[in-house]
Design a protein around this motif. Structure first.
Motif, PDB file in Angstrom:
ATOM      1  N   ARG A  23     -16.463  18.170  11.731  1.00 42.13           N
ATOM      2  CA  ARG A  23     -17.375  17.171  12.296  1.00 42.13           C
ATOM      3  C   ARG A  23     -18.480  17.840  13.119  1.00 42.13           C
ATOM      4  N   ARG A  24     -18.082  18.817  13.934  1.00 41.51           N
ATOM      5  CA  ARG A  24     -19.088  19.530  14.743  1.00 41.51           C
ATOM      6  C   ARG A  24     -20.100  20.230  13.844  1.00 41.51           C
TER       7      ARG A  24
ATOM      8  N   GLU B   8     -12.055  18.230  13.495  1.00 40.65           N
ATOM      9  CA  GLU B   8     -13.023  18.286  14.595  1.00 40.65           C
ATOM     10  C   GLU B   8     -14.068  19.371  14.362  1.00 40.65           C
TER      11      GLU B   8
ATOM     12  N   TRP C 268     -20.903  19.462  10.733  1.00 35.58           N
ATOM     13  CA  TRP C 268     -21.710  18.452  10.051  1.00 35.58           C
ATOM     14  C   TRP C 268     -22.748  17.868  11.006  1.00 35.58           C
ATOM     15  N   ASP C 269     -22.324  17.539  12.236  1.00 33.80           N
ATOM     16  CA  ASP C 269     -23.229  16.980  13.226  1.00 33.80           C
ATOM     17  C   ASP C 269     -24.346  17.956  13.559  1.00 33.80           C
ATOM     18  N   ALA C 270     -24.009  19.252  13.663  1.00 33.79           N
ATOM     19  CA  ALA C 270     -25.008  20.266  13.967  1.00 33.79           C
ATOM     20  C   ALA C 270     -26.034  20.363  12.830  1.00 33.79           C
ATOM     21  N   LYS C 271     -25.544  20.269  11.594  1.00 28.81           N
ATOM     22  CA  LYS C 271     -26.435  20.305  10.434  1.00 28.81           C
ATOM     23  C   LYS C 271     -27.315  19.058  10.380  1.00 28.81           C
ATOM     24  N   ALA C 272     -26.712  17.916  10.690  1.00 32.63           N
ATOM     25  CA  ALA C 272     -27.441  16.650  10.635  1.00 32.63           C
ATOM     26  C   ALA C 272     -28.529  16.580  11.714  1.00 32.63           C
ATOM     27  N   ASP C 273     -28.315  17.284  12.822  1.00 34.37           N
ATOM     28  CA  ASP C 273     -29.301  17.286  13.918  1.00 34.37           C
ATOM     29  C   ASP C 273     -30.471  18.230  13.661  1.00 34.37           C
TER      30      ASP C 273
END
Length: 131
Positions: A120-121, A117, A123-128
């Motif tokens: 994922r957080r 988790e 990675w998602d923060a980087k992707a945003d």
């Protein structure tokens, strides 16, 4: 090799040609098969019991899943001559031999869930982030 990747120095499994691994992994890696095996590891289930226990599975998908597991020798289907017919499913010896592997995967999942988790957080923060 990119910094985000790791190198596997030795193959996990050695197969020159298709040695049947893909076929088995496709079956066990589908969305419902492992969940059905987990439920049947606890004992015999009637169809509707199994459907209630495997949250989100449609009647059609459960029917296909248990048929495929039966074809692979992992599940037996018993029809009792009642009106309406009572159908029960249970793991075969081969199916039971799979449960320790499934339990290992489930245990690993539970033990590493916080790390997954967090990854994922991150990675998602980087992707945003805008490039």
């Amino acid at each position: 090799m990119s910094p985000g990747h790791t190198e596997i120095t030795a193959p996990v499994v050695s197969c020159d040609d298709d040695c049947g691994i893909r076929d088995v992994l496709d079956r066990l890696g589908d969305k419902w098969s492992v969940l059905v095996v987990v439920q049947l590891a606890a004992g015999v289930h009637r169809f509707k019991e199994l459907q209630r226990a495997v949250d989100g599975v449609s009647q059609r998908m459960l029917t296909l899943t248990v048929r495929r597991l039966e074809r692979d020798g992992l599940v037996t289907r018993t029809v009792h001559p009642t009106v309406p017919p009572q159908v029960e499913y249970e793991l075969t010896a081969l199916g039971h031999s799979l449960t320790h592997l499934v339990k290992g995967l489930a245990d690993w999942s539970l033990a590493h869930r916080p790390q997954i988790e967090a990854a994922r957080r991150a990675w998602d923060a980087k992707a945003d982030m805008p490039s």
